[in-house]
Motif scaffolding. Structure first.
Motif, PDB file in Angstrom:
ATOM      1  N   GLN A 154       0.836  -1.199   0.000  1.00 25.45           N
ATOM      2  CA  GLN A 154       0.000   0.000   0.000  1.00 25.45           C
ATOM      3  C   GLN A 154       0.880   1.262   0.000  1.00 25.45           C
ATOM      4  N   PRO A 155       1.668   1.456  -1.071  1.00 24.93           N
ATOM      5  CA  PRO A 155       2.611   2.583  -1.100  1.00 24.93           C
ATOM      6  C   PRO A 155       1.902   3.931  -1.180  1.00 24.93           C
ATOM      7  N   ASP A 156       2.659   4.990  -0.887  1.00 22.48           N
ATOM      8  CA  ASP A 156       2.130   6.351  -1.005  1.00 22.48           C
ATOM      9  C   ASP A 156       2.285   6.885  -2.418  1.00 22.48           C
ATOM     10  N   CYS A 157       3.140   6.270  -3.221  1.00 20.42           N
ATOM     11  CA  CYS A 157       3.314   6.666  -4.622  1.00 20.42           C
ATOM     12  C   CYS A 157       3.877   5.474  -5.376  1.00 20.42           C
ATOM     13  N   GLU A 174      -2.897  -1.153 -15.712  1.00 17.72           N
ATOM     14  CA  GLU A 174      -4.309  -1.520 -15.768  1.00 17.72           C
ATOM     15  C   GLU A 174      -4.703  -2.435 -14.603  1.00 17.72           C
ATOM     16  N   LYS A 175      -3.856  -3.426 -14.290  1.00 15.99           N
ATOM     17  CA  LYS A 175      -4.156  -4.352 -13.192  1.00 15.99           C
ATOM     18  C   LYS A 175      -4.185  -3.621 -11.851  1.00 15.99           C
ATOM     19  N   ILE A 176      -3.253  -2.707 -11.675  1.00 15.80           N
ATOM     20  CA  ILE A 176      -3.207  -1.950 -10.423  1.00 15.80           C
ATOM     21  C   ILE A 176      -4.419  -1.045 -10.297  1.00 15.80           C
ATOM     22  N   GLN A 177      -4.815  -0.452 -11.398  1.00 14.69           N
ATOM     23  CA  GLN A 177      -5.975   0.442 -11.386  1.00 14.69           C
ATOM     24  C   GLN A 177      -7.251  -0.313 -11.024  1.00 14.69           C
ATOM     25  N   GLN A 178      -7.352  -1.574 -11.457  1.00 17.17           N
ATOM     26  CA  GLN A 178      -8.529  -2.387 -11.136  1.00 17.17           C
ATOM     27  C   GLN A 178      -8.623  -2.645  -9.626  1.00 17.17           C
ATOM     28  N   HIS A 179      -7.470  -2.803  -8.984  1.00 16.19           N
ATOM     29  CA  HIS A 179      -7.462  -3.083  -7.539  1.00 16.19           C
ATOM     30  C   HIS A 179      -7.543  -1.804  -6.714  1.00 16.19           C
ATOM     31  N   ASN A 180      -7.311  -0.679  -7.372  1.00 14.20           N
ATOM     32  CA  ASN A 180      -7.063   0.577  -6.664  1.00 14.20           C
ATOM     33  C   ASN A 180      -8.316   1.404  -6.413  1.00 14.20           C
ATOM     34  N   HIS A 181      -9.504   0.832  -6.632  1.00 18.11           N
ATOM     35  CA  HIS A 181     -10.719   1.641  -6.603  1.00 18.11           C
ATOM     36  C   HIS A 181     -11.070   2.160  -5.213  1.00 18.11           C
ATOM     37  N   LYS A 182     -10.484   1.546  -4.157  1.00 17.86           N
ATOM     38  CA  LYS A 182     -10.863   1.955  -2.793  1.00 17.86           C
ATOM     39  C   LYS A 182      -9.898   2.944  -2.159  1.00 17.86           C
ATOM     40  N   GLN A 183      -8.810   3.258  -2.831  1.00 15.03           N
ATOM     41  CA  GLN A 183      -7.866   4.195  -2.233  1.00 15.03           C
ATOM     42  C   GLN A 183      -7.112   4.986  -3.307  1.00 15.03           C
ATOM     43  N   PHE A 184      -6.585   6.127  -2.914  1.00 15.54           N
ATOM     44  CA  PHE A 184      -5.869   7.002  -3.828  1.00 15.54           C
ATOM     45  C   PHE A 184      -4.364   6.802  -3.659  1.00 15.54           C
ATOM     46  N   VAL A 185      -3.705   6.308  -4.715  1.00 16.84           N
ATOM     47  CA  VAL A 185      -2.245   6.186  -4.747  1.00 16.84           C
ATOM     48  C   VAL A 185      -1.760   6.830  -6.040  1.00 16.84           C
ATOM     49  N   PRO A 186      -1.024   7.951  -5.970  1.00 17.32           N
ATOM     50  CA  PRO A 186      -0.523   8.597  -7.194  1.00 17.32           C
ATOM     51  C   PRO A 186       0.376   7.651  -7.980  1.00 17.32           C
ATOM     52  N   LYS A 187       0.231   7.682  -9.314  1.00 18.76           N
ATOM     53  CA  LYS A 187       1.006   6.808 -10.191  1.00 18.76           C
ATOM     54  C   LYS A 187       1.762   7.658 -11.217  1.00 18.76           C
ATOM     55  N   VAL A 188       3.077   7.442 -11.287  1.00 12.20           N
ATOM     56  CA  VAL A 188       3.951   8.199 -12.189  1.00 12.20           C
ATOM     57  C   VAL A 188       4.513   7.230 -13.220  1.00 12.20           C
ATOM     58  N   ILE A 189       4.376   7.575 -14.503  1.00 16.75           N
ATOM     59  CA  ILE A 189       4.826   6.723 -15.596  1.00 16.75           C
ATOM     60  C   ILE A 189       6.118   7.281 -16.192  1.00 16.75           C
ATOM     61  N   LEU A 190       7.091   6.374 -16.439  1.00 19.57           N
ATOM     62  CA  LEU A 190       8.334   6.725 -17.131  1.00 19.57           C
ATOM     63  C   LEU A 190       8.380   5.978 -18.462  1.00 19.57           C
ATOM     64  N   SER A 191       8.906   6.630 -19.512  1.00 16.64           N
ATOM     65  CA  SER A 191       8.997   5.933 -20.798  1.00 16.64           C
ATOM     66  C   SER A 191       9.935   6.652 -21.764  1.00 16.64           C
ATOM     67  N   LEU A 228       3.711  12.952  -3.595  1.00 14.85           N
ATOM     68  CA  LEU A 228       3.621  12.564  -2.188  1.00 14.85           C
ATOM     69  C   LEU A 228       2.879  13.612  -1.371  1.00 14.85           C
ATOM     70  N   GLU A 229       3.068  14.876  -1.737  1.00 13.64           N
ATOM     71  CA  GLU A 229       2.331  15.948  -1.050  1.00 13.64           C
ATOM     72  C   GLU A 229       0.834  15.833  -1.344  1.00 13.64           C
ATOM     73  N   ARG A 230       0.480  15.503  -2.582  1.00 10.74           N
ATOM     74  CA  ARG A 230      -0.932  15.301  -2.930  1.00 10.74           C
ATOM     75  C   ARG A 230      -1.525  14.164  -2.099  1.00 10.74           C
ATOM     76  N   LYS A 231      -0.763  13.073  -1.969  1.00 11.45           N
ATOM     77  CA  LYS A 231      -1.226  11.930  -1.182  1.00 11.45           C
ATOM     78  C   LYS A 231      -1.419  12.335   0.282  1.00 11.45           C
ATOM     79  N   HIS A 232      -0.473  13.122   0.791  1.00 12.55           N
ATOM     80  CA  HIS A 232      -0.563  13.566   2.182  1.00 12.55           C
ATOM     81  C   HIS A 232      -1.793  14.433   2.405  1.00 12.55           C
ATOM     82  N   ILE A 233      -2.057  15.350   1.466  1.00 10.88           N
ATOM     83  CA  ILE A 233      -3.235  16.226   1.579  1.00 10.88           C
ATOM     84  C   ILE A 233      -4.514  15.395   1.553  1.00 10.88           C
ATOM     85  N   PHE A 234      -4.535  14.389   0.676  1.00 12.66           N
ATOM     86  CA  PHE A 234      -5.711  13.522   0.595  1.00 12.66           C
ATOM     87  C   PHE A 234      -5.922  12.775   1.917  1.00 12.66           C
TER      88      PHE A 234
END
Length: 538
Positions: A154-157, A174-191, A228-234
């Motif tokens: 249950q990470p903060d980011c 996509e798999k994480i998003q399906q499980h993530n409906h009950k809590q807010f965890v910011p997700k950052v994509i690198l590519s 992480l600040e967004r997560k903290h505010i939430f």
């Protein structure tokens, strides 16, 4: 030859050069032009064989080399200058062999970031950059293991590098998003694919930020900090845990501060209990995380139904819960929690045609000193919980507060024939928070040099971190000789062993070793084990 084979060879080259510079009896100084040539070669090769993290690090070290403008380096200076490279080399060599284990934070308020990336050198480099900001980081190059770990942590980011050669990085999201409906965890994509189509797809699938490569590490750190600040505010905006419907971690600290102020004003003691469901990971592994969530919900409901009306239940994180017991001394709190334990472990859960029971371990601490503060209070309960687990789990243990002498000195000796591991261990020891205990740290490349130094004659307690396999005198021989000295009573030993050394482990424990860690080790786990052993000694 594949890129992976070239990558292994390149890291072998790094290890060979480090040994040549620091572990031989060559001159005490190294020419700057030799250092420059070495780093320049690393930069060129790493860029060619797709080691983005090593390329970035060697480029940065080359830039620093030009700024420093040295003609030669003393060994101690160069060792410090190249420490990041030494650390990266060790972690790359062992990364894929190391079992992922649950983070054991040294500070209960540290944000937790999980990172998933196939390029191990980039993963390690970004991990270290984030840890320099004071964040806990769990990293993985295996998507399947990372998914399982995400549900447990249950990470903060969450940071996902979607450039996988044999997997679709978007499927992970996509798999994480399906499980993530009950809590807010910011997700950052690198590519590497920093184009409009890829960015839009990432945002449509739940990404909160997108960072294209090459990565500016300073900007990367700032953007992670913002998430992480967004997560903290939430988290600050809500008081109830979404899954279990009991109070959450944030409200726990608010409540603790209020009770500590009341204690200062009215001298009304209270107790806190930290509860951890036993072997909860086995439930998730055997039945799936949805069943694990059902157990957590059932446990929270049971606590609310069985505790006294004045007791307050909080979800601390994962499978850990805190109970605050007002106007309750230590023994009364232990009696209450033990009654709850005895009732709860008789409950049968029926899932997928199987029946199982769940127990918990608990640490209880009576708060009678408002000067301790909320974090120290929880640490005392956590120490008691650790004792309950050490004694076999499914039990309640009360904390025992003991004052430490401000003048405690612990002589720590690292005995290992690998220069890279010695360097890492010394650095780990230097960063450990030992509160009032002063560490006297020395490293030895073999047992003979350790005994020649007459280190054990130094007054005070001794702690040895001892490699089990060494060419001159192996760890078992060193341990045997230590235990036959007059000073053996004040010596504690942590053995480093190979994964398939069960016989050596048994011998080491029989000879008096206090603990062992199998190589390759997780630096985070090793640090936590060392810290525990030191605290236990005092």
């Amino acid at each position: 030859m594949t890129n992976e084979k070239y990558q292994v060879l390149l890291f072998e080259k790094i290890k060979t050069q480090i040994f040549k510079w620091f572990d031989t009896n060559n001159s005490e100084v190294i020419r700057n032009e030799d250092v420059y040539s070495f780093l320049h070669s690393l930069k060129g090769t790493s860029g060619t064989i797709q080691l983005g993290g090593l390329y970035h690090l060697s480029s940065r070290l080359l830039d620093q080399l030009e700024v420093k403008g040295k003609e030669q380096w003393r060994k101690c200076e160069l060792r410090e200058f190249l420490f990041e490279l030494v650390s990266l080399s060790y972690q790359y060599e062992h990364f894929k062999e190391t079992d992922l284990k649950k983070v054991e934070p040294s500070d209960i308020e540290l944000p937790l970031v999980q990172m998933i990336c196939e390029d191990v050198s980039m993963l390690i480099l970004l991990k270290e950059a984030m840890e320099e900001n004071g964040w806990m980081v769990m990293a993985s190059s295996d998507p399947e293991k990372a998914l399982s770990l995400y549900y447990d942590l249950q990470p903060d980011c969450l940071v996902i590098d979607i450039d996988f050669t044999e997997a679709d990085g978007f499927q992970i999201l996509e798999k994480i998003q399906q499980h993530n409906h009950k809590q807010f965890v910011p997700k950052v994509i690198l590519s590497n694919e920093n184009n409009r189509h890829t960015r839009i797809r990432a945002y449509e699938m739940g990404a909160d930020d997108f960072i294209g490569k090459p990565i500016d590490i300073e900007e990367f750190s700032v953007r992670i900090k913002r998430q992480l600040e967004r997560k903290h505010i939430f988290d600050q905006s809500v008081l109830i845990d979404e899954l279990t419907k009991v109070y959450n971690r944030r409200f726990l600290f608010d409540t603790l501060e209020r009770y500590l102020k009341d204690l200062e004003r009215t001298n009304s003691v209270f107790s806190i209990a930290l509860l951890d469901l036993d072997y909860f990971k086995n439930i998730n592994d055997s039945y799936g995380h949805l069943i694990g969530d059902k157990v957590l919900e059932a446990f929270a409901d049971f606590l609310k139904a069985k505790l006294r009306g004045s007791d307050i239940v909080f979800r601390y994180g994962g499978e850990e819960f805190v109970i605050l017991l007002p106007r309750t001394n230590s023994q009364e709190a232990i009696d209450v929690i033990d009654r709850v334990l005895q009732e709860f472990k008789t409950i049968q859960f029926h899932e997928q045609g199987k029946t199982f029971n769940v127990s918990f371990s608990a640490g209880v601490f009576m708060v009678d000193n408002p000067a301790l503060g909320s974090q120290d209070t929880l640490k005392m309960a956590d120490h008691a919980l650790y004792e309950a687990k050490e004694k076999g789990r499914s039990r309640v243990h009360g904390a025992n507060v003991s004052e430490q002498s401000a003048n405690n000195i612990l002589h720590v000796s690292v005995i290992d024939d690998d220069a890279i591991i010695r360097t890492l261990l010394v650095r780990v020891l230097q960063t450990i928070d030992t509160e009032k205990i002063e560490l006297d740290i020395k490293a030895f490349e073999n047992g003979e040099k350790f005994f020649e130094s007459e280190r054990l004659t130094d007054k005070g307690k001794h702690f040895l971190i001892l490699d089990g396999v060494m060419p001159v005198m192996d760890g078992i021989e060193v341990l045997d000789k230590v235990k036959n000295t007059a000073q053996s009573r004040g010596v504690h030993v942590l053995m480093l062993t190979g994964r398939k050394s069960e016989y050596d482990i048994a011998r080491a424990l029989k000879l008096g070793a206090d603990d062992y860690v199998t190589k390759p080790f997780s630096i985070t786990e090793l640090q936590a084990r060392i810290q525990r052993l030191i605290k236990r000694m005092f």
